[in-house]
Design a protein around this motif. Structure first.
Motif, PDB file in Angstrom:
ATOM      1  N   SER A  57     -10.255   2.871  -6.566  1.00 52.40           N
ATOM      2  CA  SER A  57      -9.618   2.051  -5.541  1.00 52.40           C
ATOM      3  C   SER A  57      -8.308   2.694  -5.124  1.00 52.40           C
ATOM      4  O   SER A  57      -7.653   3.342  -5.933  1.00 52.40           O
ATOM      5  CB  SER A  57      -9.339   0.651  -6.100  1.00 52.40           C
ATOM      6  N   SER A  58      -7.939   2.462  -3.876  1.00 55.20           N
ATOM      7  CA  SER A  58      -6.677   3.022  -3.405  1.00 55.20           C
ATOM      8  C   SER A  58      -5.547   2.002  -3.426  1.00 55.20           C
ATOM      9  O   SER A  58      -4.419   2.327  -3.075  1.00 55.20           O
ATOM     10  CB  SER A  58      -6.854   3.578  -1.984  1.00 55.20           C
ATOM     11  N   ASN A  59      -5.826   0.757  -3.808  1.00 57.81           N
ATOM     12  CA  ASN A  59      -4.771  -0.256  -3.855  1.00 57.81           C
ATOM     13  C   ASN A  59      -3.845   0.059  -5.028  1.00 57.81           C
ATOM     14  O   ASN A  59      -4.263   0.022  -6.184  1.00 57.81           O
ATOM     15  CB  ASN A  59      -5.360  -1.657  -3.997  1.00 57.81           C
ATOM     16  N   PRO A  60      -2.570   0.364  -4.751  1.00 56.66           N
ATOM     17  CA  PRO A  60      -1.667   0.818  -5.811  1.00 56.66           C
ATOM     18  C   PRO A  60      -1.428  -0.188  -6.945  1.00 56.66           C
ATOM     19  O   PRO A  60      -1.221   0.206  -8.075  1.00 56.66           O
ATOM     20  CB  PRO A  60      -0.351   1.095  -5.085  1.00 56.66           C
TER      21      PRO A  60
ATOM     22  N   PRO B  39       1.334   5.311  -1.813  1.00 54.62           N
ATOM     23  CA  PRO B  39      -0.079   5.291  -2.198  1.00 54.62           C
ATOM     24  C   PRO B  39      -0.300   5.869  -3.600  1.00 54.62           C
ATOM     25  O   PRO B  39       0.553   6.571  -4.135  1.00 54.62           O
ATOM     26  CB  PRO B  39      -0.750   6.168  -1.145  1.00 54.62           C
ATOM     27  N   ASN B  40      -1.452   5.532  -4.149  1.00 51.95           N
ATOM     28  CA  ASN B  40      -1.826   6.120  -5.431  1.00 51.95           C
ATOM     29  C   ASN B  40      -2.087   7.617  -5.256  1.00 51.95           C
ATOM     30  O   ASN B  40      -2.490   8.071  -4.184  1.00 51.95           O
ATOM     31  CB  ASN B  40      -3.130   5.490  -5.961  1.00 51.95           C
TER      32      ASN B  40
ATOM     33  N   PRO C  61      -4.249  10.963  -5.698  1.00 52.81           N
ATOM     34  CA  PRO C  61      -5.711  11.145  -5.629  1.00 52.81           C
ATOM     35  C   PRO C  61      -6.390  11.024  -7.000  1.00 52.81           C
ATOM     36  O   PRO C  61      -7.476  10.452  -7.103  1.00 52.81           O
ATOM     37  CB  PRO C  61      -5.874  12.555  -5.045  1.00 52.81           C
TER      38      PRO C  61
ATOM     39  N   THR D  88      -5.438   9.136  -9.471  1.00 47.78           N
ATOM     40  CA  THR D  88      -5.462   7.711  -9.822  1.00 47.78           C
ATOM     41  C   THR D  88      -6.561   6.994  -9.046  1.00 47.78           C
ATOM     42  O   THR D  88      -7.270   6.151  -9.600  1.00 47.78           O
ATOM     43  CB  THR D  88      -4.093   7.053  -9.525  1.00 47.78           C
ATOM     44  N   ILE D  89      -6.730   7.352  -7.786  1.00 48.85           N
ATOM     45  CA  ILE D  89      -7.793   6.748  -6.972  1.00 48.85           C
ATOM     46  C   ILE D  89      -9.151   7.073  -7.576  1.00 48.85           C
ATOM     47  O   ILE D  89     -10.020   6.196  -7.688  1.00 48.85           O
ATOM     48  CB  ILE D  89      -7.701   7.216  -5.499  1.00 48.85           C
ATOM     49  N   ARG D  90      -9.335   8.317  -8.016  1.00 51.37           N
ATOM     50  CA  ARG D  90     -10.605   8.701  -8.647  1.00 51.37           C
ATOM     51  C   ARG D  90     -10.822   7.907  -9.936  1.00 51.37           C
ATOM     52  O   ARG D  90     -11.913   7.430 -10.210  1.00 51.37           O
ATOM     53  CB  ARG D  90     -10.627  10.203  -8.948  1.00 51.37           C
TER      54      ARG D  90
ATOM     55  N   ASP E  76       0.803  -1.231   0.000  1.00 52.97           N
ATOM     56  CA  ASP E  76       0.000   0.000   0.000  1.00 52.97           C
ATOM     57  C   ASP E  76       0.832   1.276   0.000  1.00 52.97           C
ATOM     58  O   ASP E  76       0.300   2.372   0.160  1.00 52.97           O
ATOM     59  CB  ASP E  76      -0.974   0.002   1.177  1.00 52.97           C
ATOM     60  N   THR E  77       2.141   1.130  -0.150  1.00 51.36           N
ATOM     61  CA  THR E  77       2.992   2.319  -0.229  1.00 51.36           C
ATOM     62  C   THR E  77       3.927   2.202  -1.417  1.00 51.36           C
ATOM     63  O   THR E  77       4.385   1.094  -1.725  1.00 51.36           O
ATOM     64  CB  THR E  77       3.849   2.495   1.043  1.00 51.36           C
TER      65      THR E  77
END
Length: 155
Positions: free
Chosen positions: A135-138, A124-125, A127, A129-131, A121-122
């Motif tokens: 998902s926040s999983n890189p 992190p994506n 913001p 990319t998350i949008r 998880d580091t």
């Protein structure tokens, strides 16, 4: 006077079986072996694992998986080597035993890499990319890269 007759019974193939243990495949490739994954998946894995100069940060999922499980692999290889040698001496097909050992090692390492892709998880994506992904999983978007991790046994 007592006479003693020594009768030796050969079990297995002895030294000949031991030498047979050294024939056959001797390595397992784990990750995205050529011919086992699509080139676009391999490219994505390389970019994510090593990062790029275009802003994709390094997320070394393959190195992390190997480093975090090194002792498990060493213990597994030691136990498998013992099984191969003992089996060869007892007359079992050393080549088949060795292939099965490499398969077990490949399956373990494949699962470890897939688990690292899931848990990393580091960094992190971004913001944006998350949008875009939702998902926040890189390392997971569709799951295709994680599902493409495999192993291949080679000579």
């Amino acid at each position: 006077m007592i006479k003693v007759k020594v009768i030796r019974t050969k079990v297995g193939k002895g030294a000949a079986g031991l030498f047979a243990a050294f024939r056959g495949p001797d390595k397992v490739l784990v990750g995205f072996p050529a011919g086992e994954a699509d080139s676009d998946v391999i490219e994505r894995a390389v970019y994510n694992n090593f990062g790029t100069s275009r802003g994709i940060p390094e997320r070394p999922f393959m190195q992390n998986a190997m480093r975090n499980n090194r002792r498990d692999y060493q213990a597994m290889m030691k136990a498998e080597a013992r099984n191969i040698v003992l089996g060869a001496v007892r007359g079992q097909d050393a080549s088949r035993t060795k292939v099965n050992a490499l398969k077990r090692l490949g399956i373990k390492a494949q699962g470890d890499i897939q688990a690292e892709i899931t848990s990393l998880d580091t960094p992190p994506n971004a913001p944006s990319t998350i949008r875009q992904k939702g998902s926040s999983n890189p390392l997971i978007d569709t799951g295709e890269m994680r599902n493409s991790v495999s192993y291949k046994i080679e000579d």
